[in-house]
Design a protein around this motif. Sequence first.
Motif, PDB file in Angstrom:
ATOM      1  N   PHE A 160      20.739  24.061  15.788  1.00  0.00           N
ATOM      2  CA  PHE A 160      21.084  22.790  15.158  1.00  0.00           C
ATOM      3  C   PHE A 160      21.176  22.963  13.641  1.00  0.00           C
ATOM      4  O   PHE A 160      22.127  22.485  12.998  1.00  0.00           O
ATOM      5  N   ALA A 161      20.211  23.643  13.059  1.00  0.00           N
ATOM      6  CA  ALA A 161      20.162  23.810  11.611  1.00  0.00           C
ATOM      7  C   ALA A 161      21.353  24.609  11.096  1.00  0.00           C
ATOM      8  O   ALA A 161      21.911  24.305  10.033  1.00  0.00           O
ATOM      9  N   ILE A 162      21.768  25.630  11.841  1.00  0.00           N
ATOM     10  CA  ILE A 162      22.923  26.426  11.421  1.00  0.00           C
ATOM     11  C   ILE A 162      24.178  25.553  11.404  1.00  0.00           C
ATOM     12  O   ILE A 162      24.964  25.582  10.447  1.00  0.00           O
ATOM     13  N   ALA A 163      24.375  24.771  12.453  1.00  0.00           N
ATOM     14  CA  ALA A 163      25.533  23.873  12.501  1.00  0.00           C
ATOM     15  C   ALA A 163      25.467  22.834  11.384  1.00  0.00           C
ATOM     16  O   ALA A 163      26.485  22.469  10.796  1.00  0.00           O
ATOM     17  N   TYR A 164      24.269  22.365  11.089  1.00  0.00           N
ATOM     18  CA  TYR A 164      24.071  21.373  10.039  1.00  0.00           C
ATOM     19  C   TYR A 164      24.445  21.937   8.663  1.00  0.00           C
ATOM     20  O   TYR A 164      25.105  21.277   7.859  1.00  0.00           O
ATOM     21  N   GLY A 165      24.032  23.152   8.397  1.00  0.00           N
ATOM     22  CA  GLY A 165      24.139  23.674   7.043  1.00  0.00           C
ATOM     23  C   GLY A 165      25.289  24.608   6.768  1.00  0.00           C
ATOM     24  O   GLY A 165      25.559  24.921   5.602  1.00  0.00           O
ATOM     25  N   GLU A 166      26.002  25.045   7.792  1.00  0.00           N
ATOM     26  CA  GLU A 166      27.037  26.061   7.590  1.00  0.00           C
ATOM     27  C   GLU A 166      28.096  25.685   6.554  1.00  0.00           C
ATOM     28  O   GLU A 166      28.545  26.556   5.780  1.00  0.00           O
TER      29      GLU A 166
ATOM     30  N   PRO B  60      18.442  11.070   9.072  1.00  0.00           N
ATOM     31  CA  PRO B  60      18.057  10.537  10.374  1.00  0.00           C
ATOM     32  C   PRO B  60      16.817  11.264  10.904  1.00  0.00           C
ATOM     33  O   PRO B  60      16.646  12.475  10.679  1.00  0.00           O
ATOM     34  N   ALA B  61      15.980  10.540  11.606  1.00  0.00           N
ATOM     35  CA  ALA B  61      14.701  11.107  12.062  1.00  0.00           C
ATOM     36  C   ALA B  61      14.900  12.374  12.875  1.00  0.00           C
ATOM     37  O   ALA B  61      14.165  13.356  12.716  1.00  0.00           O
ATOM     38  N   GLY B  62      15.909  12.386  13.745  1.00  0.00           N
ATOM     39  CA  GLY B  62      16.159  13.564  14.570  1.00  0.00           C
ATOM     40  C   GLY B  62      16.566  14.765  13.746  1.00  0.00           C
ATOM     41  O   GLY B  62      16.185  15.905  14.048  1.00  0.00           O
ATOM     42  N   THR B  63      17.343  14.516  12.685  1.00  0.00           N
ATOM     43  CA  THR B  63      17.761  15.604  11.801  1.00  0.00           C
ATOM     44  C   THR B  63      16.554  16.200  11.087  1.00  0.00           C
ATOM     45  O   THR B  63      16.366  17.418  11.059  1.00  0.00           O
ATOM     46  N   THR B  64      15.726  15.342  10.518  1.00  0.00           N
ATOM     47  CA  THR B  64      14.525  15.807   9.817  1.00  0.00           C
ATOM     48  C   THR B  64      13.623  16.604  10.741  1.00  0.00           C
ATOM     49  O   THR B  64      13.102  17.669  10.379  1.00  0.00           O
TER      50      THR B  64
ATOM     51  N   SER C  73      29.266  27.154  20.430  1.00  0.00           N
ATOM     52  CA  SER C  73      29.242  25.701  20.556  1.00  0.00           C
ATOM     53  C   SER C  73      30.282  25.045  19.651  1.00  0.00           C
ATOM     54  O   SER C  73      31.013  24.142  20.077  1.00  0.00           O
ATOM     55  N   ILE C  74      30.368  25.489  18.382  1.00  0.00           N
ATOM     56  CA  ILE C  74      31.323  24.908  17.448  1.00  0.00           C
ATOM     57  C   ILE C  74      32.748  25.241  17.857  1.00  0.00           C
ATOM     58  O   ILE C  74      33.654  24.398  17.779  1.00  0.00           O
ATOM     59  N   THR C  75      32.979  26.462  18.320  1.00  0.00           N
ATOM     60  CA  THR C  75      34.319  26.840  18.785  1.00  0.00           C
ATOM     61  C   THR C  75      34.749  25.968  19.951  1.00  0.00           C
ATOM     62  O   THR C  75      35.884  25.456  19.990  1.00  0.00           O
ATOM     63  N   LYS C  76      33.874  25.781  20.917  1.00  0.00           N
ATOM     64  CA  LYS C  76      34.191  24.940  22.069  1.00  0.00           C
ATOM     65  C   LYS C  76      34.453  23.501  21.636  1.00  0.00           C
ATOM     66  O   LYS C  76      35.419  22.868  22.077  1.00  0.00           O
ATOM     67  N   TYR C  77      33.614  22.990  20.759  1.00  0.00           N
ATOM     68  CA  TYR C  77      33.776  21.612  20.298  1.00  0.00           C
ATOM     69  C   TYR C  77      35.094  21.433  19.545  1.00  0.00           C
ATOM     70  O   TYR C  77      35.803  20.435  19.718  1.00  0.00           O
ATOM     71  N   SER C  78      35.451  22.413  18.700  1.00  0.00           N
ATOM     72  CA  SER C  78      36.648  22.292  17.872  1.00  0.00           C
ATOM     73  C   SER C  78      37.932  22.295  18.683  1.00  0.00           C
ATOM     74  O   SER C  78      38.994  21.927  18.181  1.00  0.00           O
ATOM     75  N   GLN C  79      37.855  22.699  19.957  1.00  0.00           N
ATOM     76  CA  GLN C  79      39.030  22.737  20.829  1.00  0.00           C
ATOM     77  C   GLN C  79      39.012  21.634  21.880  1.00  0.00           C
ATOM     78  O   GLN C  79      39.902  21.563  22.724  1.00  0.00           O
ATOM     79  N   SER C  80      38.020  20.761  21.810  1.00  0.00           N
ATOM     80  CA  SER C  80      37.822  19.762  22.853  1.00  0.00           C
ATOM     81  C   SER C  80      38.496  18.436  22.492  1.00  0.00           C
ATOM     82  O   SER C  80      38.771  18.151  21.330  1.00  0.00           O
TER      83      SER C  80
ATOM     84  N   THR D 220      34.241  11.701   6.514  1.00  0.00           N
ATOM     85  CA  THR D 220      32.861  11.211   6.562  1.00  0.00           C
ATOM     86  C   THR D 220      32.331  11.425   7.972  1.00  0.00           C
ATOM     87  O   THR D 220      32.991  11.061   8.945  1.00  0.00           O
ATOM     88  N   TYR D 221      31.136  11.986   8.098  1.00  0.00           N
ATOM     89  CA  TYR D 221      30.683  12.509   9.380  1.00  0.00           C
ATOM     90  C   TYR D 221      29.394  11.887   9.894  1.00  0.00           C
ATOM     91  O   TYR D 221      29.054  12.068  11.073  1.00  0.00           O
ATOM     92  N   GLY D 222      28.648  11.182   9.044  1.00  0.00           N
ATOM     93  CA  GLY D 222      27.372  10.660   9.501  1.00  0.00           C
ATOM     94  C   GLY D 222      26.491  11.793   9.978  1.00  0.00           C
ATOM     95  O   GLY D 222      26.328  12.808   9.297  1.00  0.00           O
ATOM     96  N   ASP D 223      25.940  11.649  11.189  1.00  0.00           N
ATOM     97  CA  ASP D 223      25.109  12.724  11.730  1.00  0.00           C
ATOM     98  C   ASP D 223      25.851  13.566  12.767  1.00  0.00           C
ATOM     99  O   ASP D 223      25.232  14.285  13.543  1.00  0.00           O
ATOM    100  N   ASN D 224      27.204  13.507  12.759  1.00  0.00           N
ATOM    101  CA  ASN D 224      27.996  14.369  13.635  1.00  0.00           C
ATOM    102  C   ASN D 224      28.230  15.692  12.905  1.00  0.00           C
ATOM    103  O   ASN D 224      29.291  15.923  12.315  1.00  0.00           O
ATOM    104  N   TYR D 225      27.233  16.557  12.950  1.00  0.00           N
ATOM    105  CA  TYR D 225      27.292  17.793  12.192  1.00  0.00           C
ATOM    106  C   TYR D 225      28.248  18.808  12.815  1.00  0.00           C
ATOM    107  O   TYR D 225      28.787  19.674  12.110  1.00  0.00           O
ATOM    108  N   ASP D 226      28.481  18.726  14.131  1.00  0.00           N
ATOM    109  CA  ASP D 226      29.481  19.594  14.752  1.00  0.00           C
ATOM    110  C   ASP D 226      30.865  19.298  14.165  1.00  0.00           C
ATOM    111  O   ASP D 226      31.630  20.217  13.859  1.00  0.00           O
TER     112      ASP D 226
END
Length: 468
Positions: free
Chosen positions: A34-40, A246-250, A282-289, A310-316
């Motif tokens: 999760f953190a890698i996807a968040y911060g990449e 967001p609490a889940g992110t923290t 995960s990101i590759t699959k999502y980017s093609q979905s 603008t993405y909110g908490d949709n870090y993918d």
Amino acid sequence: MKTANFIASFFAGVATARVVAKDTACPAQAATEFAIAYGEPLLSYAHAFSQLPKGFPANKLYANTALATPNQTAIVSPNVDTLYMSQMYDISRDDLIVMVPEVDPNRYYAVSFYTPEGDNFLNLGSLLQTKAGKYLLTPAVTSDTAGKIVTGCKETYQGTVYSPRTLGYLLIRIVLRNQDSDIRAVNEIQRRFSTNTTARSGEPIGPELKATLFTNVSSVVVENLLAFMARFNQTIPPRNGQPVLPAGTTSNLSLAGIVSDGTYRKPDCVDLAQASSATNASITKYSQSPDFINNLSNGWTMLRPDLVGTYGDNYDARTATAVFGYLALTKDQALYPTYKEGFSLGANESYVLRFSGKPPVTDIGFWSVTMYDSRGTLVPNSINRYSLGDRSNLTYSDGTVVYGTDSDAPFDILIQASQPPANWTSNWLPSPSTPGSFKAILRFYVPTDALSNGTYTYPQVTKGAVRK
């Protein structure tokens, strides 16, 4: 900025992509993914910092006063529709005053504010009918104001912009009505923009924008990313005790080892290579979905407009968008459709793009098709033409101009390497002289809804013999 290549090299350097099952014995493993996807996307910000001219400080507004040429390779897929001004801003100690001059209301321009992660949290400019004057950029102090502009509260300023981060990116785009005589007019507008710091009371917030912020702590790429993220977490200003994220992110970032003191401490059970591989997959699959990609007519696709900018908490979505183009604008400002099959020509082949009619942009909007080689560099050619669009001398098959008449009939753009017959010259976009793949990028600025809701019929792409 070589953003796309930089991101690709990060993912290429981790491990062969495969989905890793969540290990309940080590919940920190999933949290690390999760953190890698968040911060990449922060890697793109780091790369932007590395591309600053030597000795070029933060909080300095830099103007590109001339259009990109094929000889310039530092920026991947530069557009030739606008001239840019850019600034990596730092309001950790002082606020920033942004001076917006009077601009013809019929000329598109945008003053775009981004977080380091690429969230386009605010756009001033012609679309917002921004008033000329000074605007104050300051850290947000509440969740309610973060990323917003408040007007009428300070007499000195037309408005106060509340940044969600103390560090960020400012990008100013000004459209060129043509690529020759109008450059001087745009240069004059650029000279009237300015930024200056102004003292702010109170304690500093987080680290300054300096090279030390990007220092590597490990030979492991992903470990450096996580350490880099931990430092950048301190650039989020406190907001009167309300949740910073967001609490889940923290919770996930903490579980992954992102510590509140700005350091990263890898949990013992975490396999970083495996986490990187799983995130890549995960990101590759999502980017093609379909969750991320909208299919349009005639083989064209588009990132879902509501998920870009603008993405909110949709870090993918944020990370997937950074792969396509870091610092993307929100859907009201621009759309970036792509041709799913891509483009490739043999020695004696050509493409014809048949437009069903004039693309429906708004009164201040514009569009273009720009030609690049496979690396994203503009293509040298005998007529020094790199794009075609609404400000070009496009013609219908009978020779009448497309723009300058009320007609909305179909028209064609020819893509090939060699000089075509004279009746095609106005509508010819030269492709690379070397056979193979290339990029032809379609851009719409200030689009109408028809360009994203399926109403507009996108260009039909036909490959055939070269026109001689």
